[in-house]
Design a protein around this motif. Structure first.
Motif, PDB file in Angstrom:
ATOM      1  N   HIS A   1      33.361 -89.318  48.126  1.00 12.33           N
ATOM      2  CA  HIS A   1      34.378 -90.272  47.695  1.00 12.33           C
ATOM      3  C   HIS A   1      33.847 -91.645  47.303  1.00 12.33           C
ATOM      4  CE1 HIS A   1      37.622 -87.562  48.579  1.00 12.33           C
ATOM      5  NE2 HIS A   1      37.143 -87.352  49.785  1.00 12.33           N
ATOM      6  N   ASP A   2      32.680 -92.039  47.782  1.00 17.48           N
ATOM      7  CA  ASP A   2      32.174 -93.366  47.478  1.00 17.48           C
ATOM      8  C   ASP A   2      31.337 -93.369  46.208  1.00 17.48           C
ATOM      9  OD1 ASP A   2      33.437 -94.205  49.715  1.00 17.48           O
ATOM     10  OD2 ASP A   2      31.644 -94.473  50.926  1.00 17.48           O
ATOM     11  N   ALA A   3      31.024 -94.557  45.745  1.00 19.66           N
ATOM     12  CA  ALA A   3      30.177 -94.677  44.554  1.00 19.66           C
ATOM     13  C   ALA A   3      28.828 -94.024  44.822  1.00 19.66           C
ATOM     14  CB  ALA A   3      29.982 -96.145  44.207  1.00 19.66           C
ATOM     15  N   PRO A   4      28.196 -93.410  43.817  1.00 20.12           N
ATOM     16  CA  PRO A   4      26.929 -92.718  44.017  1.00 20.12           C
ATOM     17  C   PRO A   4      25.855 -93.579  44.658  1.00 20.12           C
ATOM     18  CG  PRO A   4      27.841 -92.178  41.881  1.00 20.12           C
ATOM     19  CD  PRO A   4      28.715 -93.261  42.452  1.00 20.12           C
ATOM     20  N   THR A   5      25.852 -94.874  44.412  1.00 22.29           N
ATOM     21  CA  THR A   5      24.796 -95.719  44.964  1.00 22.29           C
ATOM     22  C   THR A   5      24.864 -95.792  46.479  1.00 22.29           C
ATOM     23  OG1 THR A   5      26.241 -97.620  44.593  1.00 22.29           O
ATOM     24  CG2 THR A   5      24.565 -97.169  42.921  1.00 22.29           C
ATOM     25  N   ILE A   6      26.040 -95.512  47.063  1.00 28.40           N
ATOM     26  CA  ILE A   6      26.168 -95.521  48.517  1.00 28.40           C
ATOM     27  C   ILE A   6      25.200 -94.521  49.142  1.00 28.40           C
ATOM     28  CG2 ILE A   6      27.733 -94.984  50.432  1.00 28.40           C
ATOM     29  CD1 ILE A   6      28.423 -97.585  49.132  1.00 28.40           C
ATOM     30  N   LEU A   7      24.982 -93.400  48.454  1.00 28.64           N
ATOM     31  CA  LEU A   7      24.136 -92.351  49.009  1.00 28.64           C
ATOM     32  C   LEU A   7      22.705 -92.810  49.238  1.00 28.64           C
ATOM     33  CD1 LEU A   7      25.265 -89.246  46.913  1.00 28.64           C
ATOM     34  CD2 LEU A   7      26.125 -90.043  49.099  1.00 28.64           C
ATOM     35  N   GLU A   8      22.265 -93.752  48.444  1.00 26.16           N
ATOM     36  CA  GLU A   8      20.882 -94.176  48.548  1.00 26.16           C
ATOM     37  C   GLU A   8      20.613 -94.921  49.853  1.00 26.16           C
ATOM     38  OE1 GLU A   8      19.120 -92.800  46.510  1.00 26.16           O
ATOM     39  OE2 GLU A   8      20.595 -92.282  44.979  1.00 26.16           O
TER      40      GLU A   8
ATOM     41  N   ARG B   1      36.161 -90.034  38.902  1.00 26.33           N
ATOM     42  CA  ARG B   1      35.601 -89.701  37.584  1.00 26.33           C
ATOM     43  C   ARG B   1      34.139 -90.134  37.499  1.00 26.33           C
ATOM     44  NH1 ARG B   1      38.638 -91.329  31.914  1.00 26.33           N
ATOM     45  NH2 ARG B   1      37.699 -89.685  30.606  1.00 26.33           N
ATOM     46  N   GLY B   2      33.847 -91.342  38.016  1.00 30.40           N
ATOM     47  CA  GLY B   2      32.475 -91.844  37.997  1.00 30.40           C
ATOM     48  C   GLY B   2      31.555 -91.013  38.850  1.00 30.40           C
ATOM     49  N   TRP B   3      32.055 -90.552  39.996  1.00 26.52           N
ATOM     50  CA  TRP B   3      31.222 -89.730  40.890  1.00 26.52           C
ATOM     51  C   TRP B   3      30.841 -88.414  40.204  1.00 26.52           C
ATOM     52  CZ3 TRP B   3      30.992 -85.011  43.255  1.00 26.52           C
ATOM     53  CH2 TRP B   3      30.140 -84.898  44.366  1.00 26.52           C
ATOM     54  N   THR B   4      31.820 -87.756  39.603  1.00 22.57           N
ATOM     55  CA  THR B   4      31.556 -86.472  38.954  1.00 22.57           C
ATOM     56  C   THR B   4      30.607 -86.635  37.772  1.00 22.57           C
ATOM     57  OG1 THR B   4      33.752 -85.683  39.605  1.00 22.57           O
ATOM     58  CG2 THR B   4      32.607 -84.450  37.885  1.00 22.57           C
ATOM     59  N   LYS B   5      30.804 -87.696  37.006  1.00 25.75           N
ATOM     60  CA  LYS B   5      29.905 -87.943  35.878  1.00 25.75           C
ATOM     61  C   LYS B   5      28.483 -88.202  36.353  1.00 25.75           C
ATOM     62  CE  LYS B   5      33.054 -89.786  32.332  1.00 25.75           C
ATOM     63  NZ  LYS B   5      33.377 -90.979  31.516  1.00 25.75           N
ATOM     64  N   SER B   6      28.343 -88.988  37.411  1.00 30.84           N
ATOM     65  CA  SER B   6      27.023 -89.356  37.913  1.00 30.84           C
ATOM     66  C   SER B   6      26.294 -88.163  38.517  1.00 30.84           C
ATOM     67  CB  SER B   6      27.147 -90.467  38.956  1.00 30.84           C
ATOM     68  OG  SER B   6      25.899 -90.762  39.542  1.00 30.84           O
ATOM     69  N   ILE B   7      26.988 -87.391  39.329  1.00 33.01           N
ATOM     70  CA  ILE B   7      26.358 -86.282  40.037  1.00 33.01           C
ATOM     71  C   ILE B   7      26.186 -85.057  39.148  1.00 33.01           C
ATOM     72  CG2 ILE B   7      26.560 -84.694  41.983  1.00 33.01           C
ATOM     73  CD1 ILE B   7      25.925 -87.524  42.832  1.00 33.01           C
ATOM     74  N   HIS B   8      27.236 -84.725  38.391  1.00 32.52           N
ATOM     75  CA  HIS B   8      27.227 -83.465  37.636  1.00 32.52           C
ATOM     76  C   HIS B   8      27.018 -83.642  36.134  1.00 32.52           C
ATOM     77  CE1 HIS B   8      28.482 -81.325  41.220  1.00 32.52           C
ATOM     78  NE2 HIS B   8      29.465 -82.198  41.385  1.00 32.52           N
ATOM     79  N   GLY B   9      27.148 -84.871  35.642  1.00 31.23           N
ATOM     80  CA  GLY B   9      26.941 -85.104  34.220  1.00 31.23           C
ATOM     81  C   GLY B   9      28.062 -84.605  33.340  1.00 31.23           C
ATOM     82  N   VAL B  10      29.259 -84.416  33.905  1.00 36.86           N
ATOM     83  CA  VAL B  10      30.411 -83.978  33.115  1.00 36.86           C
ATOM     84  C   VAL B  10      31.607 -84.856  33.443  1.00 36.86           C
ATOM     85  CG1 VAL B  10      29.621 -81.584  32.981  1.00 36.86           C
ATOM     86  CG2 VAL B  10      31.149 -82.282  34.843  1.00 36.86           C
ATOM     87  N   ASP B  11      32.562 -84.886  32.536  1.00 38.12           N
ATOM     88  CA  ASP B  11      33.797 -85.647  32.730  1.00 38.12           C
ATOM     89  C   ASP B  11      34.865 -84.699  33.276  1.00 38.12           C
ATOM     90  OD1 ASP B  11      36.115 -87.124  32.592  1.00 38.12           O
ATOM     91  OD2 ASP B  11      35.737 -87.918  30.590  1.00 38.12           O
ATOM     92  N   PRO B  12      35.364 -84.931  34.496  1.00 41.67           N
ATOM     93  CA  PRO B  12      36.359 -84.012  35.072  1.00 41.67           C
ATOM     94  C   PRO B  12      37.656 -83.941  34.284  1.00 41.67           C
ATOM     95  CG  PRO B  12      36.220 -86.026  36.358  1.00 41.67           C
ATOM     96  CD  PRO B  12      35.089 -86.072  35.379  1.00 41.67           C
ATOM     97  N   TRP B  13      37.878 -84.889  33.384  1.00 40.32           N
ATOM     98  CA  TRP B  13      39.081 -84.877  32.566  1.00 40.32           C
ATOM     99  C   TRP B  13      38.900 -84.089  31.270  1.00 40.32           C
ATOM    100  CZ3 TRP B  13      41.263 -90.579  32.885  1.00 40.32           C
ATOM    101  CH2 TRP B  13      41.552 -90.855  34.217  1.00 40.32           C
TER     102      TRP B  13
END
Length: 269
Positions: free
Chosen positions: A54-61, A143-155
């Motif tokens: 649920h958080d922004a991808p940078t949180i994971l780092e 939307r940003g999480w899916t784009k960042s992790i998977h490289g696709v737009d969930p919409w």
């Protein structure tokens, strides 16, 4: 007999639809309990997996594990669960995680933001403007999480077999559409599709076991024949040793090879 993934926007009644589809078809439903499964299996606090989703991808780092690690853990848990077939899964980009498996019915439940804001405002006793602001923020984050992790737009509607506007149809209509599609020949479970799931589950388990030390590797499996791909021109003795141990402890692996250099095949996890 099918595997169904239901992707949903925030407050679009996707959870209700998923649960009632599973009930009507007699399938099991998977949602948050998948997090608990991955958390227990890989000894990671559940809160970190929640933030990874649920958080922004940078949180994971901020954590010891990489984005690739969290994705591998969740994917391994998911594929293990759907291997039993007759499953409805909602959340966590299931349509992307299972994209290489034939016969998976990929559904998107969506609704106009005004419709969602009105429902959320009534439920939380807040203004529609406040609800709309919350929804827009949540949509942007997901939307940003899916784009960042998977490289696709969930919409992107091309990712799905069925897109349903829940504000245009009744919930019962959506359930009927999905159940009817699940019973069609196109999504019927076959020996080939079940073998794909079995092979993918094994590849995901192997990836999850080595991903912390080797986050950029790819793994494929066909009928128990496993290939680990690395872009390095030579592989380390540490990788070789880990894979030998995995091979020794897993009777489902018939053969295990390491391929170095070159690009990964599209079905690599």
């Amino acid at each position: 007999m099918a595997i169904i993934t239901i992707s949903r926007g925030s407050y679009s009644m996707g959870v209700i639809v998923a649960e009632r589809v599973a009930e009507q078809l007699g399938y099991s439903v998977i949602s948050r309990d998948l997090l608990l499964s991955a958390s227990d299996r890989f000894h990671i606090p559940e809160i970190k997996l929640v933030r990874a989703i649920h958080d922004a991808p940078t949180i994971l780092e901020r954590f010891r594990h990489s984005k690739q690690s969290y994705l591998a853990y969740i994917r391994a848990a998911l594929v293990d669960r759907v291997a039993s077939d007759n499953v409805v899964y909602h959340g966590l980009a299931g349509h992307v995680l299972l994209k290489n498996i034939k016969g998976v019915l990929k559904v998107r439940i969506t609704a106009d933001i005004d419709y969602r804001a009105a429902r959320e405002a009534g439920r939380e006793n807040i203004s529609e403007q406040e609800a709309r602001s919350i929804l827009e923020k949540d949509d942007h984050q997901r939307r940003g999480w899916t784009k960042s992790i998977h490289g696709v737009d969930p919409w992107d509607s091309s990712l799905y077999d069925l897109v349903i506007r829940i504000d245009r149809f009744k919930v019962d209509d959506a359930i009927s559409f999905i159940c009817q599609a699940a019973k069609s020949e196109a999504f019927r479970t076959t020996e080939e599709s079940m073998q794909q799931v079995k092979d993918m589950a094994l590849a995901c388990r192997i990836k999850a076991e080595i991903v912390d030390d080797f986050p950029t590797l790819g793994v494929t499996c066909q009928y128990g024949n496993v290939i680990v791909y690395t872009k390095e021109k030579s592989h380390s003795s540490k990788l070789q040793k880990q894979l030998e141990e995995i091979h020794k402890n897993n009777s489902g692996i018939y053969n295990l090879e390491i391929h170095t250099g070159g690009t990964f095949p599209p079905d690599a996890v």
